[in-house]
Design a protein around this motif. Sequence first.
Motif, PDB file in Angstrom:
ATOM      1  N   LYS A 185       1.279  -1.380  -0.392  1.00 50.75           N
ATOM      2  CA  LYS A 185       0.164  -0.046   0.331  1.00 50.75           C
ATOM      3  C   LYS A 185       1.056   1.373  -0.082  1.00 50.75           C
ATOM      4  O   LYS A 185       0.979   1.636   0.801  1.00 50.75           O
ATOM      5  CB  LYS A 185      -0.532  -0.238   1.650  1.00 50.75           C
ATOM      6  CG  LYS A 185      -1.793   1.266   1.466  1.00 50.75           C
ATOM      7  CD  LYS A 185      -2.543   0.673   2.573  1.00 50.75           C
ATOM      8  CE  LYS A 185      -3.435   2.055   3.112  1.00 50.75           C
ATOM      9  NZ  LYS A 185      -4.430   1.654   3.700  1.00 50.75           N
ATOM     10  N   CYS A 186       0.631   1.556  -0.814  1.00 48.77           N
ATOM     11  CA  CYS A 186       1.354   3.348  -1.064  1.00 48.77           C
ATOM     12  C   CYS A 186       1.205   4.710   0.414  1.00 48.77           C
ATOM     13  O   CYS A 186       0.268   4.252   0.349  1.00 48.77           O
ATOM     14  CB  CYS A 186       0.350   3.754  -2.351  1.00 48.77           C
ATOM     15  SG  CYS A 186       1.741   5.430  -2.521  1.00 48.77           S
ATOM     16  N   GLY A 187       1.948   4.525   1.118  1.00 48.28           N
ATOM     17  CA  GLY A 187       1.260   5.914   1.940  1.00 48.28           C
ATOM     18  C   GLY A 187       1.703   6.934   1.627  1.00 48.28           C
ATOM     19  O   GLY A 187       0.821   7.299   2.522  1.00 48.28           O
ATOM     20  N   ASP A 188       1.592   7.399   0.367  1.00 45.51           N
ATOM     21  CA  ASP A 188       1.153   8.147   0.337  1.00 45.51           C
ATOM     22  C   ASP A 188      -0.508   8.707  -0.325  1.00 45.51           C
ATOM     23  O   ASP A 188      -1.506  10.018  -0.162  1.00 45.51           O
ATOM     24  CB  ASP A 188       2.401   8.564  -1.073  1.00 45.51           C
ATOM     25  CG  ASP A 188       2.829   9.755  -0.476  1.00 45.51           C
ATOM     26  OD1 ASP A 188       3.561   9.346   0.809  1.00 45.51           O
ATOM     27  OD2 ASP A 188       4.287  10.422  -1.487  1.00 45.51           O
ATOM     28  N   CYS A 189      -0.549   8.133  -0.896  1.00 43.72           N
ATOM     29  CA  CYS A 189      -1.446   7.705  -2.193  1.00 43.72           C
ATOM     30  C   CYS A 189      -3.067   6.853  -1.708  1.00 43.72           C
ATOM     31  O   CYS A 189      -4.200   6.870  -1.785  1.00 43.72           O
ATOM     32  CB  CYS A 189      -1.939   7.723  -3.593  1.00 43.72           C
ATOM     33  SG  CYS A 189      -1.509   6.228  -4.317  1.00 43.72           S
ATOM     34  N   GLY A 190      -2.241   5.707  -0.890  1.00 40.46           N
ATOM     35  CA  GLY A 190      -3.275   4.824  -0.750  1.00 40.46           C
ATOM     36  C   GLY A 190      -3.592   3.599  -1.567  1.00 40.46           C
ATOM     37  O   GLY A 190      -4.251   2.324  -1.894  1.00 40.46           O
ATOM     38  N   ASN A 191      -2.963   3.905  -2.380  1.00 41.13           N
ATOM     39  CA  ASN A 191      -3.015   3.291  -3.773  1.00 41.13           C
ATOM     40  C   ASN A 191      -2.605   1.750  -3.486  1.00 41.13           C
ATOM     41  O   ASN A 191      -0.898   1.541  -2.702  1.00 41.13           O
ATOM     42  CB  ASN A 191      -2.419   3.464  -5.050  1.00 41.13           C
ATOM     43  CG  ASN A 191      -2.081   2.164  -6.118  1.00 41.13           C
ATOM     44  OD1 ASN A 191      -2.833   1.705  -6.777  1.00 41.13           O
ATOM     45  ND2 ASN A 191      -0.736   2.560  -6.519  1.00 41.13           N
ATOM     46  N   GLN A 192      -3.224   0.676  -3.945  1.00 39.62           N
ATOM     47  CA  GLN A 192      -2.711  -1.014  -3.083  1.00 39.62           C
ATOM     48  C   GLN A 192      -1.992  -1.844  -4.947  1.00 39.62           C
ATOM     49  O   GLN A 192      -2.899  -1.130  -5.653  1.00 39.62           O
ATOM     50  CB  GLN A 192      -3.615  -2.186  -3.207  1.00 39.62           C
ATOM     51  CG  GLN A 192      -4.168  -1.925  -1.563  1.00 39.62           C
ATOM     52  CD  GLN A 192      -4.846  -2.166  -0.035  1.00 39.62           C
ATOM     53  OE1 GLN A 192      -4.441  -3.523  -1.503  1.00 39.62           O
ATOM     54  NE2 GLN A 192      -5.612  -2.068   0.357  1.00 39.62           N
ATOM     55  N   GLU A 197       7.636   1.764  -8.581  1.00 43.05           N
ATOM     56  CA  GLU A 197       6.741   3.059  -8.150  1.00 43.05           C
ATOM     57  C   GLU A 197       5.345   2.454  -8.257  1.00 43.05           C
ATOM     58  O   GLU A 197       4.822   2.364  -9.226  1.00 43.05           O
ATOM     59  CB  GLU A 197       7.750   4.390  -9.214  1.00 43.05           C
ATOM     60  CG  GLU A 197       8.776   4.496  -9.558  1.00 43.05           C
ATOM     61  CD  GLU A 197       9.321   5.741  -9.867  1.00 43.05           C
ATOM     62  OE1 GLU A 197       8.630   5.697 -10.792  1.00 43.05           O
ATOM     63  OE2 GLU A 197      10.937   5.713 -10.086  1.00 43.05           O
ATOM     64  N   CYS A 198       4.618   3.383  -7.190  1.00 42.21           N
ATOM     65  CA  CYS A 198       3.756   3.229  -7.168  1.00 42.21           C
ATOM     66  C   CYS A 198       2.609   4.021  -8.315  1.00 42.21           C
ATOM     67  O   CYS A 198       3.603   5.114  -9.206  1.00 42.21           O
ATOM     68  CB  CYS A 198       3.220   4.601  -6.290  1.00 42.21           C
ATOM     69  SG  CYS A 198       1.424   4.858  -6.311  1.00 42.21           S
ATOM     70  N   ILE A 199       1.915   3.347  -9.568  1.00 37.93           N
ATOM     71  CA  ILE A 199       1.241   4.084 -10.480  1.00 37.93           C
ATOM     72  C   ILE A 199       0.229   4.749 -10.594  1.00 37.93           C
ATOM     73  O   ILE A 199       0.184   5.395 -11.625  1.00 37.93           O
ATOM     74  CB  ILE A 199       0.467   2.453 -11.508  1.00 37.93           C
ATOM     75  CG1 ILE A 199      -1.059   2.371 -10.023  1.00 37.93           C
ATOM     76  CG2 ILE A 199       1.407   1.498 -11.616  1.00 37.93           C
ATOM     77  CD1 ILE A 199      -1.604   1.426 -11.056  1.00 37.93           C
ATOM     78  N   ILE A 200       0.258   5.255  -9.061  1.00 34.75           N
ATOM     79  CA  ILE A 200      -0.365   6.154  -9.059  1.00 34.75           C
ATOM     80  C   ILE A 200      -0.014   7.699  -9.032  1.00 34.75           C
ATOM     81  O   ILE A 200       0.284   8.723  -9.911  1.00 34.75           O
ATOM     82  CB  ILE A 200      -1.635   6.065  -7.784  1.00 34.75           C
ATOM     83  CG1 ILE A 200      -2.192   4.777  -8.856  1.00 34.75           C
ATOM     84  CG2 ILE A 200      -2.933   7.564  -7.594  1.00 34.75           C
ATOM     85  CD1 ILE A 200      -3.345   4.739  -9.748  1.00 34.75           C
ATOM     86  N   CYS A 201       0.797   7.792  -8.263  1.00 34.62           N
ATOM     87  CA  CYS A 201       1.647   9.180  -7.629  1.00 34.62           C
ATOM     88  C   CYS A 201       3.422   9.436  -7.978  1.00 34.62           C
ATOM     89  O   CYS A 201       3.922  10.245  -7.681  1.00 34.62           O
ATOM     90  CB  CYS A 201       1.119   9.520  -6.346  1.00 34.62           C
ATOM     91  SG  CYS A 201       2.150   8.256  -5.232  1.00 34.62           S
ATOM     92  N   GLY A 202       3.682   7.896  -8.259  1.00 38.40           N
ATOM     93  CA  GLY A 202       4.922   7.767  -8.329  1.00 38.40           C
ATOM     94  C   GLY A 202       5.965   7.696  -6.996  1.00 38.40           C
ATOM     95  O   GLY A 202       7.482   7.549  -7.514  1.00 38.40           O
TER      96      GLY A 202
HETATM   97 ZN   LIG Z   1       1.286   6.420  -4.328  1.00 37.57          ZN
END
Ligand SMILES: [Zn+2]
Length: 58
Positions: A12-19, A31-36
């Motif tokens: 789980k991304c700590g910044d945007c919550g994307n899993q 990297e997170c696919i949502i926020c990088g």
């Molecule tokens: Zn993210």
Amino acid sequence: MSKSKSNFLRVKCGDCGNQQVVFDHAASKVECIICGKSLVKSRGGRSEVVAQIIEVLD
Ligand SMILES: [Zn+2]
């Protein structure tokens, strides 16, 4: 649990919550696919998961 075994991890991304699912022995960073934000860092040939691990997938 064997330390030598490679696993897919749901993190789980700590910044945007994307899993998303990452490979814990990835050769390169992930990297997170949502926020990088970095989820897996490559350090000296080893990968280091820096995101929160939700689940280990076999
Ligand atoms: Zn993210």
